[in-house]
Design a protein around this motif. Structure first.
Motif, PDB file in Angstrom:
ATOM      1  N   PHE A 168      48.164  32.013  39.961  1.00 46.68           N
ATOM      2  CA  PHE A 168      47.108  32.816  39.359  1.00 46.68           C
ATOM      3  C   PHE A 168      46.376  31.971  38.310  1.00 46.68           C
ATOM      4  CE2 PHE A 168      46.127  37.077  37.060  1.00 46.68           C
ATOM      5  CZ  PHE A 168      44.852  37.058  37.585  1.00 46.68           C
ATOM      6  N   GLU A 169      45.196  31.488  38.662  1.00 46.23           N
ATOM      7  CA  GLU A 169      44.430  30.616  37.772  1.00 46.23           C
ATOM      8  C   GLU A 169      43.297  31.367  37.059  1.00 46.23           C
ATOM      9  OE1 GLU A 169      43.163  27.548  40.413  1.00 46.23           O
ATOM     10  OE2 GLU A 169      45.034  26.407  40.220  1.00 46.23           O
ATOM     11  N   HIS A 170      42.636  32.271  37.766  1.00 47.53           N
ATOM     12  CA  HIS A 170      41.500  33.009  37.196  1.00 47.53           C
ATOM     13  C   HIS A 170      41.996  34.304  36.538  1.00 47.53           C
ATOM     14  CE1 HIS A 170      39.733  30.400  40.299  1.00 47.53           C
ATOM     15  NE2 HIS A 170      38.635  30.390  39.549  1.00 47.53           N
ATOM     16  N   ASN A 171      42.785  34.147  35.471  1.00 45.79           N
ATOM     17  CA  ASN A 171      43.469  35.313  34.903  1.00 45.79           C
ATOM     18  C   ASN A 171      42.838  35.820  33.612  1.00 45.79           C
ATOM     19  OD1 ASN A 171      44.233  33.107  33.410  1.00 45.79           O
ATOM     20  ND2 ASN A 171      46.352  33.771  33.124  1.00 45.79           N
ATOM     21  N   ASN A 172      41.506  35.777  33.544  1.00 47.43           N
ATOM     22  CA  ASN A 172      40.821  36.368  32.406  1.00 47.43           C
ATOM     23  C   ASN A 172      39.655  37.202  32.923  1.00 47.43           C
ATOM     24  OD1 ASN A 172      38.797  36.589  30.108  1.00 47.43           O
ATOM     25  ND2 ASN A 172      40.526  35.613  29.057  1.00 47.43           N
ATOM     26  N   ILE A 173      39.718  38.495  32.696  1.00 46.87           N
ATOM     27  CA  ILE A 173      38.728  39.406  33.269  1.00 46.87           C
ATOM     28  C   ILE A 173      37.354  39.215  32.653  1.00 46.87           C
ATOM     29  CG2 ILE A 173      39.199  41.329  31.677  1.00 46.87           C
ATOM     30  CD1 ILE A 173      38.889  43.179  34.157  1.00 46.87           C
ATOM     31  N   TYR A 174      37.287  38.755  31.392  1.00 42.96           N
ATOM     32  CA  TYR A 174      35.982  38.524  30.760  1.00 42.96           C
ATOM     33  C   TYR A 174      35.232  37.385  31.445  1.00 42.96           C
ATOM     34  CZ  TYR A 174      37.959  41.264  26.864  1.00 42.96           C
ATOM     35  OH  TYR A 174      38.533  42.238  26.095  1.00 42.96           O
ATOM     36  N   GLU A 175      35.974  36.378  31.872  1.00 43.29           N
ATOM     37  CA  GLU A 175      35.353  35.196  32.469  1.00 43.29           C
ATOM     38  C   GLU A 175      35.154  35.312  33.981  1.00 43.29           C
ATOM     39  OE1 GLU A 175      36.999  31.405  31.283  1.00 43.29           O
ATOM     40  OE2 GLU A 175      37.989  32.353  29.566  1.00 43.29           O
ATOM     41  N   TYR A 176      36.143  35.886  34.674  1.00 39.59           N
ATOM     42  CA  TYR A 176      36.120  35.841  36.132  1.00 39.59           C
ATOM     43  C   TYR A 176      36.055  37.215  36.794  1.00 39.59           C
ATOM     44  CZ  TYR A 176      38.091  31.341  34.712  1.00 39.59           C
ATOM     45  OH  TYR A 176      38.311  30.136  34.091  1.00 39.59           O
ATOM     46  N   GLY A 177      36.087  38.300  36.007  1.00 40.60           N
ATOM     47  CA  GLY A 177      36.127  39.621  36.603  1.00 40.60           C
ATOM     48  C   GLY A 177      37.379  39.797  37.444  1.00 40.60           C
TER      49      GLY A 177
END
Length: 488
Positions: free
Chosen positions: A126-135
């Motif tokens: 899991f690399e894209h684990n920030n909702i602000y940045e990657y939704g």
């Protein structure tokens, strides 16, 4: 030399097989091993297993050394006891071997689930684990690196996600499916919990009960979250943990509380007709546990005509909607216009789903849970629900594989259910092999005072044109007898 070795080996085996302590130790070992395979509970069984292994190894080593040192030593047991001990050992092996086999097949025990996990459970970094940045799109980008997802995905369950105030995603889960480029259906049970693992867990080859309902499309979730100013929305609440939920297309009626219409640039969009009925794909941002204190922000993305129902005036289609609500399906059954029963999805684990049973007496205006676990455990999905009267009813369950099912019966209005048993119908193939192809019971129905039930072959059925077996019951569905084979 070879002769002496073979002679010693026979003496060692004969002595071991007639040793009562070894037989008892072997029996306890097999019992504990079968229990471990059936129920798991490794903490309860592992010490006994280790003790038995130590005991068995000690007896084998001691006996071997004694016979090698004392060539004149031999077991003094009679031939009768030798035969009896061999029969006991074989009986123990066969009995517990069958028990272990049962626990490893048809989801009959913990071992079957372990095998299922080895076959179908995968981990994805899991690399894209920030909702602000990657939704939420980042979640599916990470999965798509390992597995090529179908271009058009549908949800078999809801999408739920939690995240911290800094945008770090802490958990999410959903069950999606779709058809790949070859037209083959693929399923993905997806979950993540930062407290358990830093990776996304993906279960493949599950049973989704796919109906390809456009109201459960995944794409609106991704596009809407991309447009939502998530960080700006939650910053005003000043909490440490937040949640996001997406159920697909929803009908909010004329309740505008918390509804926010936005365009793809993230700007709020005010509809010209404020009195219009609100229907569309909704993504809700909320504070877990404080939904009543802090009104969730319910976002509708404006722009795609196919995502919204044409505007209607109040009460224009109320009769049609009411009729749709009363429609019977695999998860809902109305005994009358007022009395109905509904299965509610509660949770999922290991490819199976958990359901509760609710009842309404006012035509679906209000529902009350009357049974927290009508299936007495986990299933792949519900295959049917029917009630003959306000006391007698039946529920159908499908295994995660979709290849077989079970039937449950209630005679107290749904308060409790028991599994319905029927004798499987065996048929003989041209090769001489006997099989039992009918393993997916349908909903019973009453005719001329007798209950009938068609038992199909499940998703893997191909015997005799996928025919079914007809069973009948003369005691309100408690016991069933085979009548005949029925072709579609």
């Amino acid at each position: 030399m070879i002769f002496i070795f073979r002679k010693n080996t026979k003496r060692i085996l004969r002595t071991l097989l007639t040793n009562p302590i070894l037989i008892i130790g072997y029996w306890i070992f097999c019992f504990e091993l079968a229990s471990l395979c059936m129920y798991g509970r490794i903490n309860n069984n592992i010490y006994f297993l280790l003790l038995c292994i130590v005991l068995l190894i000690s007896i084998i080593v001691f006996t071997t050394i004694r016979i090698i040192k004392d060539r004149e030593y031999d077991s003094k047991k009679s031939n009768t006891w030798q035969y009896i001990s061999i029969i006991i050992m074989v009986a123990i092996t066969l009995f517990y071997g069958v028990e272990i086999y049962k626990s490893a097949t048809n989801y009959g025990g913990k071992l079957a689930w372990t095998i299922e996990r080895i076959k179908n459970e995968r981990s994805v970094k899991f690399e894209h684990n920030n909702i602000y940045e990657y939704g939420v799109e980042g979640i599916f980008e990470d999965i798509n690196k390992e597995y090529t997802l179908p271009k058009k995905l549908y949800m078999a369950s809801d999408f739920k996600l939690t995240f911290n105030s800094d945008g770090t995603i802490t958990s999410f889960d959903t069950f999606v499916y779709g058809k790949n480029e070859d037209g083959k259906e693929e399923t993905y049970l997806i979950s993540y919990d930062v407290n358990k693992s830093q990776d996304i867990t993906v279960w493949l080859n599950g049973y989704a009960g796919a109906d390809y309902d456009e109201d459960k499309l995944l794409e609106p979730l991704i596009k809407t979250v991309n447009a939502i100013p998530v960080q700006q929305t939650v910053s005003k609440w000043k909490e440490s943990k937040y949640g996001l939920v997406y159920y697909g297309k929803r009908n909010w009626g004329y309740n505008t509380e918390g509804i926010i219409n936005i365009n793809e640039e993230g700007k709020e969009h005010h509809l010209e007709e404020e009195s219009s009925e609100i229907i569309g794909y909704t993504v809700s941002i909320f504070v877990p546990g404080k939904e009543k204190e802090i009104i969730p922000a319910r976002y509708h993305l404006i722009g795609d005509p196919s995502w919204s129902k044409p505007k209607t005036t109040p009460n224009q289609d109320s009769s049609k909607e009411k009729q749709q609500e009363l429609t019977n399906n695999n998860e809902q059954f109305f005994l009358s216009k007022e009395v109905g029963y509904r299965l509610n999805f509660v949770d999922k684990a290991l490819g199976s789903s958990f359901y509760s049973l609710s009842m309404t007496v006012d035509g679906g205006e209000n529902w009350e849970v009357i049974n927290e676990d009508p299936f007495n455990g986990t299933i792949g999905g519900p295959s049917g629900i029917t009630f003959i009267n306000n006391q007698l009813g039946f529920l159908g369950a499908t295994r995660p594989s979709g290849t077989e099912g079970e039937l449950y019966r209630t005679d107290d209005g749904g308060i409790s259910f028991t599994k319905v048993n029927y004798t499987p119908r065996e048929v003989k193939l041209d090769s001489g092999q006997s099989i039992s192809p009918f393993d997916s019971p349908g909903m019973p129905y009453e005719k001329d005072g007798v209950f009938n039930m068609l038992v199909g072959q499940g998703a893997d059925g191909d015997y005799n044109g996928n025919s079914s077996a007809l069973y009948r019951s003369k005691d309100n569905g408690e016991t069933w007898e085979y009548l005949k084979e029925v072709k579609k």
